[in-house]
Design a protein around this motif. Sequence first.
Motif, short mmCIF file in Angstrom:
data_model
loop_
_atom_site.label_atom_id
_atom_site.label_comp_id
_atom_site.label_asym_id
_atom_site.label_seq_id
_atom_site.Cartn_x
_atom_site.Cartn_y
_atom_site.Cartn_z
N GLY A 26 40.96 37.38 38.23
CA GLY A 26 39.83 38.09 37.35
C GLY A 26 39.94 38.98 36.38
N THR B 225 39.53 36.10 30.90
CA THR B 225 39.06 36.32 32.24
C THR B 225 38.52 35.19 32.77
OG1 THR B 225 38.06 38.57 31.27
CG2 THR B 225 36.80 37.54 33.17
N GLY C 83 42.77 39.06 34.28
CA GLY C 83 42.39 38.42 32.99
C GLY C 83 41.67 39.42 32.21
N TRP C 84 40.60 40.02 32.71
CA TRP C 84 39.94 41.15 32.17
C TRP C 84 40.58 42.26 31.42
CZ3 TRP C 84 38.81 46.37 33.12
CH2 TRP C 84 38.07 46.84 32.27
N ASP D 10 42.16 40.75 28.37
CA ASP D 10 40.95 40.52 27.10
C ASP D 10 40.83 41.97 26.82
OD1 ASP D 10 40.03 37.97 27.31
OD2 ASP D 10 38.66 38.38 29.09
N GLY E 44 36.64 37.41 26.45
CA GLY E 44 36.40 36.66 27.68
C GLY E 44 37.12 35.57 28.03
#
Length: 45
Positions: free
Chosen positions: A5, A22, A8-9, A12, A19
């Motif tokens: 996560g 994320t 992914g952030w 982003d 998002g």
Amino acid sequence: MVFWGFIGWLVDQWLDTGGIATGIGVVLGMAGGIVLVVRRLGTPT
């Protein structure tokens, strides 16, 4: 889940995707966690 996560952030923030990365990272983290639990406990019979 937290690790992917976070990755992914970061993606982003880098690509400004709003998002999406994320969400994908969290889903990949959950899937990886499930795979690790199944490997640890064995496949159900």
